[in-house]
Design a protein around this motif. Structure first.
Motif, PDB file in Angstrom:
ATOM      1  N   GLY A 172      36.976  46.319  34.572  1.00 35.59           N
ATOM      2  CA  GLY A 172      36.745  47.490  33.732  1.00 35.59           C
ATOM      3  C   GLY A 172      36.487  48.747  34.536  1.00 35.59           C
TER       4      GLY A 172
ATOM      5  N   LEU B 143      40.295  53.157  27.140  1.00 34.09           N
ATOM      6  CA  LEU B 143      39.726  52.290  26.113  1.00 34.09           C
ATOM      7  C   LEU B 143      39.551  50.861  26.629  1.00 34.09           C
ATOM      8  CD1 LEU B 143      41.740  53.563  22.997  1.00 34.09           C
ATOM      9  CD2 LEU B 143      39.354  54.029  23.570  1.00 34.09           C
ATOM     10  N   GLY B 144      40.559  50.363  27.355  1.00 33.38           N
ATOM     11  CA  GLY B 144      40.475  49.002  27.870  1.00 33.38           C
ATOM     12  C   GLY B 144      39.368  48.847  28.898  1.00 33.38           C
TER      13      GLY B 144
ATOM     14  N   ARG C  83      49.365  55.462  28.314  1.00 35.20           N
ATOM     15  CA  ARG C  83      48.870  54.627  29.418  1.00 35.20           C
ATOM     16  C   ARG C  83      47.460  55.019  29.824  1.00 35.20           C
ATOM     17  NH1 ARG C  83      53.932  55.818  33.200  1.00 35.20           N
ATOM     18  NH2 ARG C  83      53.636  57.793  32.076  1.00 35.20           N
TER      19      ARG C  83
ATOM     20  N   ALA D  67      45.090  53.965  26.990  1.00 39.62           N
ATOM     21  CA  ALA D  67      44.898  52.512  26.995  1.00 39.62           C
ATOM     22  C   ALA D  67      43.958  52.097  28.130  1.00 39.62           C
ATOM     23  CB  ALA D  67      46.246  51.810  27.141  1.00 39.62           C
ATOM     24  N   ALA D  68      44.103  52.746  29.285  1.00 36.02           N
ATOM     25  CA  ALA D  68      43.233  52.419  30.407  1.00 36.02           C
ATOM     26  C   ALA D  68      41.791  52.820  30.115  1.00 36.02           C
ATOM     27  CB  ALA D  68      43.732  53.115  31.669  1.00 36.02           C
TER      28      ALA D  68
ATOM     29  N   ALA E  95      36.018  48.986  27.145  1.00 38.23           N
ATOM     30  CA  ALA E  95      35.792  47.757  26.384  1.00 38.23           C
ATOM     31  C   ALA E  95      35.399  46.604  27.310  1.00 38.23           C
ATOM     32  CB  ALA E  95      37.048  47.395  25.595  1.00 38.23           C
ATOM     33  N   ALA E  96      36.040  46.513  28.476  1.00 36.84           N
ATOM     34  CA  ALA E  96      35.725  45.442  29.414  1.00 36.84           C
ATOM     35  C   ALA E  96      34.297  45.570  29.942  1.00 36.84           C
ATOM     36  CB  ALA E  96      36.724  45.453  30.570  1.00 36.84           C
TER      37      ALA E  96
ATOM     38  N   VAL F 168      39.806  49.928  36.155  1.00 34.63           N
ATOM     39  CA  VAL F 168      40.728  50.539  35.192  1.00 34.63           C
ATOM     40  C   VAL F 168      40.224  51.922  34.770  1.00 34.63           C
ATOM     41  CG1 VAL F 168      41.676  50.310  32.868  1.00 34.63           C
ATOM     42  CG2 VAL F 168      41.649  48.339  34.393  1.00 34.63           C
TER      43      VAL F 168
END
Length: 454
Positions: free
Chosen positions: A200, A226-227, A220, A223-224, A230-231, A203
């Motif tokens: 996380g 949010l991802g 992209r 997404a990075a 989230a991680a 990213v």
């Protein structure tokens, strides 16, 4: 505190923090060696080390209980030394980045266990002084990194920056045989939580560094962002519920410890970009050679070490934190508003370097002391790991912000002063957070002194 323990503890943290900044002055040489590499791309040499370091620092405290302090210390030194050899032999940039990631993992094992080894061998009344000496080695290493880097790159090449770790690492590995062995106990820290935390953070750093180039609305980048968030959130959630968490967030229930972690985060977010942008100002804008730039940054390294020792002996952690934050803030504002485009070493760079070194040394000692002295001895390794995690996390994101601010092909005076303005804002946040600390560190209970969990 035996004569052997302090060199072992200080040596490990010196190596780990030296490699956090020693690569800064290698960027021009790396660009020549790795054709097509950009400043934004090369910042990953710093970021990946910081991310790996940050993600594994917290579980390293748990591993010290599982494996024993001596075994984890030697394992960390061994991994760090072998990864340094891999950096020396790296044939291309991707191989160097992979080796730096492994090197960060070795450093993560070295740092918290080194302070735990030191404090467990030190009487309670001498622990503040020991923390000051330990912090001085870390502050000196981080500040002197560019100086050492400049000399080695000028005399040899960038590979020499990693080669010097090998004899030092072997010496520490051999000397650590004399540490008292301990039986391991406990369970392996949460592997999935550790992977989520490291992934996380990486990213998120990637998203921040690539946002200006791709556009913040690019799918992209979104997404990075949010991802990654989230991680990290999932890693924290697991840590709150897991019996052997990746991060011992139960320590955050202690108000002073939690506030110290916030200060450490902002300190790292200002420190890492400050050291790197200083190198770029000297070499790109003022036209200094790598050797001249390294020597120009040496006075700050000296003042950082002196401030760490003095603050550890003379000041309470809260006083050291507030003093360091205020000095760093004032210096950042001065540099932001008055950075000259032409070289002015004596009139500008030297006083700024001495002041920022004092601020960094005071903050390093203050945060280390506040974190360690607010918990029981049995939790020294976990507390140190979590506090250093906060600083490295701030450093990783701060370096990503710097990469974003300097993403243009011809970064110059305007972009450099923007970085200093960012550092001023972050130092102000560190100062505000530090005001939330209590004046005195609460005394630990008798049970805590005897090793029972607090």
């Amino acid at each position: 505190m035996t004569a052997r323990i302090l060199p072992l503890a200080a040596g490990a943290t010196f190596l780990a923090m030296l490699d956090a900044t020693v690569t800064n002055l290698a960027f021009p040489d790396l660009q020549r060696d790795f054709d097509g590499a950009t400043i934004s791309g090369l910042t990953w040499i710093v970021t990946l080390y910081a991310v790996s370091f940050a993600a594994l620092l917290a579980p390293a405290g748990r591993l010290a209980d599982l494996l024993g302090r001596r075994r984890l210390y030697r394992a960390g030194i061994g991994v760090f030394t072998l990864a340094s050899l891999a950096c020396v032999l790296a044939p291309n940039l991707p191989a160097l980045l992979a080796a730096r990631t492994v090197q960060g993992a070795g450093a993560a094992a070295m740092v918290p266990v080194s302070l735990a080894v030191l404090l467990h061998g030190t009487p309670p009344e001498k622990r503040a002084r020991s923390i000051g000496l330990w912090s001085a080695s870390a502050a000196l290493a981080a500040a002197v990194g560019p100086s050492v880097g400049g000399v080695l790159v000028d005399l040899l090449d960038w590979r020499a920056l990693f080669f010097i770790n090998i004899p030092l690492g072997l010496a520490l590995f051999w000397t650590a045989r004399g540490l008292a062995p301990e039986p391991g106990e406990g369970r392996l820290p949460d592997v999935l939580g550790t992977v989520l935390l490291g992934g996380g953070l990486g990213v998120l750093a990637l998203a921040v560094s690539q946002g200006p180039d791709l556009g913040w609305s690019d799918p992209r980048v979104l997404a990075a962002l949010l991802g990654g968030a989230a991680a990290v959130a999932l890693a924290l959630t697991r840590s709150a519920r897991h019996p052997v968490p990746a991060m011992e967030i139960s320590l955050w229930r202690n108000r002073d410890f939690a506030v110290t972690n916030v200060v450490s985060f902002f300190y790292g977010a200002a420190f890492f970009p400050w050291m790197l942008v200083g190198v770029l100002v000297l070499t790109r804008m003022w036209g200094y050679s790598e050797l001249e730039a390294g020597l120009a940054m040496t006075p700050g390294a000296v003042s950082a070490a002196v401030a760490s020792v003095l603050m550890g002996r003379l000041a309470a952690p809260r006083t050291a934190i507030l003093t360091g934050s205020l000095v760093m803030l004032g210096t950042a504002v001065w540099t932001w508003r008055a950075l000259p485009e032409e070289p002015r070493f004596l009139a500008f760079w030297l006083p700024c370097g001495l002041l920022i070194g004092i601020g960094m040394g005071a903050l390093a000692t203050g945060t280390a002391g506040s974190a360690a002295l607010s918990v029981a001895p049995v939790r020294f390794a976990g507390a140190t790991g979590l506090n250093t995690t906060a600083r490295q996390l701030g450093g990783a994101l701060g370096t990503a912000v710097l990469a974003a601010l300097l993403s243009g092909p011809r970064a110059g005076a305007e972009e450099f002063t923007t970085v200093y303005a960012y550092c001023a804002i972050v130092c102000a946040l560190a100062l505000l957070a530090g005001l939330g600390l209590r004046t005195a560190v609460p005394a630990v209970s008798t049970a805590a002194r005897e090793g029972a969990p607090a």
